[in-house]
Design an enzyme around this catalytic site. Sequence first.
Site, PDB file in Angstrom:
ATOM      1  N   LYS A  49       3.289   4.855   2.406  1.00 50.38           N
ATOM      2  CA  LYS A  49       3.296   3.999   1.218  1.00 50.38           C
ATOM      3  C   LYS A  49       3.422   4.866  -0.031  1.00 50.38           C
ATOM      4  CE  LYS A  49       0.570   0.445   3.544  1.00 50.38           C
ATOM      5  NZ  LYS A  49      -0.715  -0.177   3.836  1.00 50.38           N
ATOM      6  N   GLN A  93      -6.839  -0.209   2.335  1.00 49.03           N
ATOM      7  CA  GLN A  93      -6.281  -0.136   3.688  1.00 49.03           C
ATOM      8  C   GLN A  93      -7.308  -0.629   4.714  1.00 49.03           C
ATOM      9  OE1 GLN A  93      -3.109   0.693   4.358  1.00 49.03           O
ATOM     10  NE2 GLN A  93      -3.325   0.548   6.553  1.00 49.03           N
ATOM     11  N   ASP A 116      -1.684  -7.164  -1.575  1.00 48.14           N
ATOM     12  CA  ASP A 116      -1.576  -7.680  -0.205  1.00 48.14           C
ATOM     13  C   ASP A 116      -1.581  -9.207  -0.155  1.00 48.14           C
ATOM     14  OD1 ASP A 116      -1.528  -5.627   1.838  1.00 48.14           O
ATOM     15  OD2 ASP A 116      -3.540  -5.050   1.211  1.00 48.14           O
TER      16      ASP A 116
HETATM   17  N1  GUN Z   1      -3.655  -2.426   7.786  1.00 50.76           N
HETATM   18  C1  GUN Z   1      -2.582  -2.742   8.559  1.00 50.76           C
HETATM   19  N2  GUN Z   1      -1.678  -3.455   7.848  1.00 50.76           N
HETATM   20  C2  GUN Z   1      -2.186  -3.590   6.612  1.00 50.76           C
HETATM   21  C3  GUN Z   1      -1.699  -4.238   5.419  1.00 50.76           C
HETATM   22  O1  GUN Z   1      -0.612  -4.833   5.366  1.00 50.76           O
HETATM   23  N3  GUN Z   1      -2.531  -4.159   4.335  1.00 50.76           N
HETATM   24  C4  GUN Z   1      -3.732  -3.529   4.373  1.00 50.76           C
HETATM   25  N4  GUN Z   1      -4.469  -3.527   3.263  1.00 50.76           N
HETATM   26  N5  GUN Z   1      -4.198  -2.924   5.455  1.00 50.76           N
HETATM   27  C5  GUN Z   1      -3.421  -2.959   6.559  1.00 50.76           C
END
Ligand code: GUN
Length: 284
Positions: A49, A93, A116
């Site tokens: 990311k 995350q 998100d």
């Molecule tokens: N863990 C796995 N996929 C995601 C996601 O799309 N967002 C977040 N915050 N954590 C994750």
Amino acid sequence: MAQILDGKKLRDEILEELKVKIDTFEKKPSLCVILVGNNDASAIYVNNKKKTAEKLGINSLVLTYPHDVTEEELLAKIQELNDDDNVNAILVQLPLPGHIDSKKITNAISPLKDVDGFTAENFGKLFAGQKPYVYPCTPKGILLLLDKYNIELDGKHAVVVGRSNIVGKPMAMMLLNRNATVTVCHSHTKNLADIIKTADVLVSAVGEKLIEDNMLKPNCVVIDVGIYKDSSGKTRGDVDFEAASKVASFISPVPGGVGPMTIASLMLNTVELFCLQNKRSSGT
Ligand code: GUN
């Protein structure tokens, strides 16, 4: 043979276009990611990311915390980030360590910075048929991929396997919003194979080998969200790709399907929030 839904190619197209747009901004969008503990997979995702954001000219900050960080400490940091005009998008995350209440942490994020779309306000709006500030990244990326290949959803039977807040639940609602007939399956579902056999569109988000070619309806569309390493260390999805390719009309590979689209959506969402906060049109 099924056509491959090429998430990498679409990601590159989306990001190229997004970079052109970001280059026109005087102030750059910024994304802050909070990473707790030492989950190897999470660390890889977060690094991806960060690298992608930096390539686009999005300021990216990763805050790492030890496994034993307290809920209070995280909540205080999120409050600080909410109040910081230089931070447009916040992502915590997941998963978080067991002693931390993920829902409480997620809900502490300002809905306008919730990249998100996981806060109760944004998630609730999605489920109430109202427009959230942004849509959850993985389902959003999947719909972008389906649209790119002109795959019709209206009236189709979509089967979603998995009911997580990250993928299964928002995916089901977003497919419903597209007029698909949606069935959500999970670990307690009886006759899973019979249900999968009726799917025009199958979205599998489980993380283990689950779907064999003989379970699929001929010419169905297969979206594989699962990702794990098999005993030989090879990255695999929920679906037996080689065999399923002979039955399906379209299939997303692992890696190279949904994963890149999730990242593309995260970047789109970051820019959308930046534009909302700065009262300009994101055009996305
Ligand atoms: N863990 C796995 N996929 C995601 C996601 O799309 N967002 C977040 N915050 N954590 C994750």
